[in-house]
Design a protein around this motif. Sequence first.
Motif, short mmCIF file in Angstrom:
data_model
loop_
_atom_site.label_atom_id
_atom_site.label_comp_id
_atom_site.label_asym_id
_atom_site.label_seq_id
_atom_site.Cartn_x
_atom_site.Cartn_y
_atom_site.Cartn_z
N GLY A 1 -1.67 -17.79 -25.03
CA GLY A 1 -0.22 -17.92 -25.13
C GLY A 1 0.30 -18.81 -24.02
O GLY A 1 -0.18 -19.91 -23.80
N GLU A 2 1.27 -18.29 -23.28
CA GLU A 2 1.84 -19.04 -22.16
C GLU A 2 1.11 -18.75 -20.86
O GLU A 2 1.44 -19.34 -19.82
N SER A 3 0.16 -17.85 -20.89
CA SER A 3 -0.53 -17.43 -19.67
C SER A 3 -1.91 -18.06 -19.57
O SER A 3 -2.51 -18.47 -20.57
N MET A 4 -2.40 -18.14 -18.34
CA MET A 4 -3.76 -18.58 -18.07
C MET A 4 -4.52 -17.40 -17.47
O MET A 4 -4.06 -16.79 -16.51
N VAL A 5 -5.66 -17.09 -18.06
CA VAL A 5 -6.45 -15.96 -17.58
C VAL A 5 -7.82 -16.45 -17.14
O VAL A 5 -8.35 -17.43 -17.65
N LEU A 6 -8.38 -15.74 -16.18
CA LEU A 6 -9.70 -16.10 -15.67
C LEU A 6 -10.75 -15.84 -16.74
O LEU A 6 -10.86 -14.73 -17.27
N TYR A 7 -11.52 -16.86 -17.07
CA TYR A 7 -12.58 -16.71 -18.07
C TYR A 7 -13.95 -16.52 -17.42
O TYR A 7 -14.74 -15.69 -17.86
N ALA A 8 -14.26 -17.30 -16.39
CA ALA A 8 -15.55 -17.19 -15.70
C ALA A 8 -15.33 -17.36 -14.20
O ALA A 8 -14.61 -18.27 -13.76
N PHE B 1 -17.10 -23.11 -9.48
CA PHE B 1 -15.69 -23.28 -9.79
C PHE B 1 -15.28 -22.15 -10.72
O PHE B 1 -16.13 -21.50 -11.36
N GLU B 2 -13.99 -21.90 -10.79
CA GLU B 2 -13.45 -20.91 -11.71
C GLU B 2 -13.01 -21.58 -13.00
O GLU B 2 -12.52 -22.72 -12.97
N LEU B 3 -13.19 -20.89 -14.11
CA LEU B 3 -12.77 -21.40 -15.41
C LEU B 3 -11.67 -20.51 -15.96
O LEU B 3 -11.77 -19.28 -15.88
N TYR B 4 -10.64 -21.14 -16.53
CA TYR B 4 -9.49 -20.40 -17.07
C TYR B 4 -9.33 -20.68 -18.55
O TYR B 4 -9.68 -21.75 -19.06
N LEU B 5 -8.77 -19.69 -19.23
CA LEU B 5 -8.54 -19.74 -20.67
C LEU B 5 -7.05 -19.56 -20.93
O LEU B 5 -6.42 -18.69 -20.35
N ALA B 6 -6.51 -20.40 -21.81
CA ALA B 6 -5.10 -20.28 -22.17
C ALA B 6 -4.93 -19.18 -23.21
O ALA B 6 -5.61 -19.19 -24.25
#
Length: 336
Positions: free
Chosen positions: A45-52, A38-43
């Motif tokens: 600010g107002e954006s979500m970025v790919l973490y793993a 699965f993909e993990l995302y990091l918040a």
Amino acid sequence: MPTKESAAKDTASKAPQSHGDLHPVYPSMLLPERCGDFELYLAQGESMVLYASRGELFTPSHRERLAERGVERLYVRASEKEVFERFVQDNLGDVLADETIPVEERSSAWFDVTTSLAREAFDRNLPKSLNNVRFSRIKKILRESLPFFGRPEVLKSLSQFVAEGREFYHHGIGVMVLTAGVMNTIANEDTEHLVGVCSGALLHDVGKLTLPEHVFESHPDKLSAGDRELMQSHPVMGVSQCASVQLPQEALHCVLFHHEREDGSGYPSQAPGDVIPLCAKVVGMCDEYENLIRSKPWHEAFTPFEALSRIKEKSGMYDRDLLKRLILVLSRAEIM
């Protein structure tokens, strides 16, 4: 590596645009030397970025870096929530044994996994919802959970999770946690026996799935004679529901005898206390307590003290030594 902050701008466009498309997870679930599908995302600010990325190998530095930045939550896509839950389920033993993970987070992980398995076992819409495959998963989780249950702070933490919900499986989870606590004061060396008892506690009300729902929406004392007969058939129906599953004997005893009472006033057979299996007595007592502290259509939830007082008033129905053990377990966990 896509986890670095320098890649945030490149990965932001790949991330879901709405928090509603995401499911929060604890960073502590990133177990070292494991890969998640699965993909993990990091918040940010107002954006979500790919973490793993999917299939990326987790390392100790993942958790260390997140802890240094004060990150309390990561996110998986809602569409991959079940994949993440299966990942936690497959690694639950390691999660529960990891003393670096706060008890509350381990309790949350345990509750999520157990709820998912119990929901499947009690699903009226699934044909043969309880089968050997699902039961083997339940046994595996319970086997891995028993050492975790042995600490008072764990019971206190778990009690906060199991208090909500009105489905049969929510009640089953609550009874199972209490049963594990009491059984640990009696005999905690025979792991397979405890697994059998705890699985019986979890499934003790599975027979209710065969009965009309209206039977359980009224106070038991106000049921018609026909509905009361139906309601009192659920232990036998529970054994019937489990006929195709290789339940251990102690689990079957818990399902069949959990409404029998010391003074012979119970059902389905009015068996006296000297012939009721000990494990069934424990489940029956924990069942009564858990029903009292859980809100019902005909009464608000009682406090633990009020629930125990009501059980004490039912003189002769419950084993006094077992009641003392339940009080001791609750007292040590600071639940009373």
